[in-house]
Structures are given as structure tokens and as C-alpha cells.
Design a protein around this motif. Structure first.
Motif, PDB file in Angstrom:
ATOM      1  N   ALA A  39       0.820  -1.216   0.000  1.00 13.99           N
ATOM      2  CA  ALA A  39       0.000   0.000   0.000  1.00 13.99           C
ATOM      3  C   ALA A  39       0.849   1.259   0.000  1.00 13.99           C
ATOM      4  CB  ALA A  39      -0.939  -0.002   1.206  1.00 13.99           C
ATOM      5  N   GLN A  45      -0.339   5.509   5.905  1.00 15.75           N
ATOM      6  CA  GLN A  45       0.006   4.120   5.626  1.00 15.75           C
ATOM      7  C   GLN A  45       1.194   3.640   6.457  1.00 15.75           C
ATOM      8  OE1 GLN A  45      -1.639   1.951   4.100  1.00 15.75           O
ATOM      9  NE2 GLN A  45      -3.102   3.139   2.900  1.00 15.75           N
ATOM     10  N   ASN A  59      -0.282   2.979   9.925  1.00 17.20           N
ATOM     11  CA  ASN A  59      -1.056   1.741   9.959  1.00 17.20           C
ATOM     12  C   ASN A  59      -0.151   0.530  10.143  1.00 17.20           C
ATOM     13  OD1 ASN A  59      -3.446   3.101   9.610  1.00 17.20           O
ATOM     14  ND2 ASN A  59      -3.584   2.724   7.401  1.00 17.20           N
TER      15      ASN A  59
END
Length: 213
Positions: A105, A195, A198
Motif C-alpha cells: 500500500a 500508511q 497503519n
């Protein structure tokens, strides 16, 4: 370097080097404090099948903030945490981040990540993912030790570490740990790329840290 690089000749030279170091220093055990060895465990396993691995864990947000602060303080002349011209960062991205689907990602944005905190958080996450994989691979030869626990109860956790390494309990070592290991002042939690955050938060949970307050 990995297991495929461990030819018989190279293994002989590596073992002789370590043996010579131990002999010259009058030691029976060599401790190699080189963090990147965690990415070369195939080579380590071939060279030293009985090696013990000690992984010092630290809260990812605190580690990222600390590294960013250190790099800014020591970053004169294009050096710092990431080496001249960011060499270490480029190796991290090209040899680890871009090759690991766990970070997929992030791939579209990876070239735009330039903040020290984000870079440090990615390095921390990649390293801890490798540590978790290593623990699954050789659980009896890996000792996870939280930095936060070590500085809070240094003698007790140093005693556990000595036991894991098969070393005798040494009161002088325990006194030294108690006298010198102190909790550092906490850093403010850094803001991170979504990201990056995360991945860091998920890895923190897998390490047993839970969600931050």
C-alpha cells in the motif's frame, strides 16, 4: 548476504575471525551488536548454528521520534542516521520495502516519503517484521526484551537475559545494569504518513504493545 553466500571457504574465514577476536580479548563468547544482522540470519544460522539472538524492542513511536531527533542533530554534511546521501534509506527501500508485499500500500507513495519520522518508522517496522519472522522460525534461540521493561527493572531482566544466553548470574553485571539503565524522557508521539502509521500500529500490536493511549 544470506545462506546462499555462505560457501565453505567464507564460513571458515568468518569462524576464524570470530575465534581470533575471542582469543585476543580473552573471551569465551562474542556478542555482535550489528542490527542489520537480523536481515542476514540465513548466513548467521549457517555460520553459527548455536547462535542466540537478542532482540531489544522499543515502542515504535518513541523509537521513530528518537531516531528523527538523532538524525537532525548529527546530520551535518549529508550524513546522519541514513548515511551519506541517504544510502541506508535507499537500501531499505529498494531491498526491503519494495520487495515485501506487506508494504504494498506504500509503494505508490514511497518516493514522496522524506520526513525523518516516517523514514524511521518504516525502518523500525521492517526490522520488527523480520524479528517476528525470526521468532517464528527459531523460537528457542530468540529472546525478545522490551527496552521499557529493561530500564524499569534492569536487574531482573538482565538476569533473564543471562539465563537465556547460558551465562552465570553475575552480581557485578546486575549492579552495573541497575546503576546505568534509566528510563529516558519520553518523546512526543510523532505524526506519521497514514500508511506508515497503519503498518507501525499493526506491528506494535503483534509485539504485544497494544494500542497507544
Amino acid at each position: 548476504m544470506n545462506a546462499e553466500d555462505a560457501s565453505a571457504g567464507k564460513l571458515r574465514r568468518l569462524r576464524r575471525y570470530y575465534a581470533a577476536f575471542a582469543a585476543l580479548s580473552g573471551s569465551s563468547r562474542v556478542v555482535d551488536k550489528y542490527p542489520e544482522l537480523i536481515f542476514r540470519d540465513g548466513l548467521v544460522s549457517r555460520a553459527f548454528p548455536d547462535a542466540r539472538r537478542i532482540v531489544i524492542l522499543r515502542d515504535g513511536w518513541q523509537a521513530s521520534a528518537s531516531i528523527a531527533q538523532w538524525s537532525r542533530r548529527h546530520g551535518a554534511n549529508g550524513t546522519g542516521w541514513w548515511g551519506r546521501n541517504g544510502r541506508k534509506w535507499h537500501v531499505l527501500v529498494n531491498e526491503l520495502i519494495r520487495r515485501d508485499p506487506y508494504f504494498a500500500a506504500l509503494w505508490p507513495d514511497i518516493d514522496t516519503i522524506t520526513r525523518q519520522e516516517d523514514m524511521a518508522a518504516l525502518e523500525w517496522t521492517a526490522t520488527m517484521r523480520e524479528a517476528l519472522a525470526l521468532r517464528r522460525k527459531v523460537p528457542d534461540k530468540v529472546h525478545f526484551l522490551r527496552f521499557e521493561d529493561l530500564v524499569t527493572a534492569p536487574a531482573a531482566h538482565t538476569a533473564e537475559l543471562l539465563d537465556f544466553c547460558g551465562l552465570p548470574l553475575d552480581k557485578a553485571v546486575l549492579r552495573y545494569a541497575a546503576d546505568h539503565l534509566k528510563p529516558p524522557p519520553p518523546h512526543p508521539r510523532p505524526a506519521l504518513h497514514p500508511q506508515v502509521e497503519n503498518r507501525l500500529a499493526e506491528t506494535m500490536r503483534e509485539l504485544g504493545y497494544g494500542d497507544p493511549a
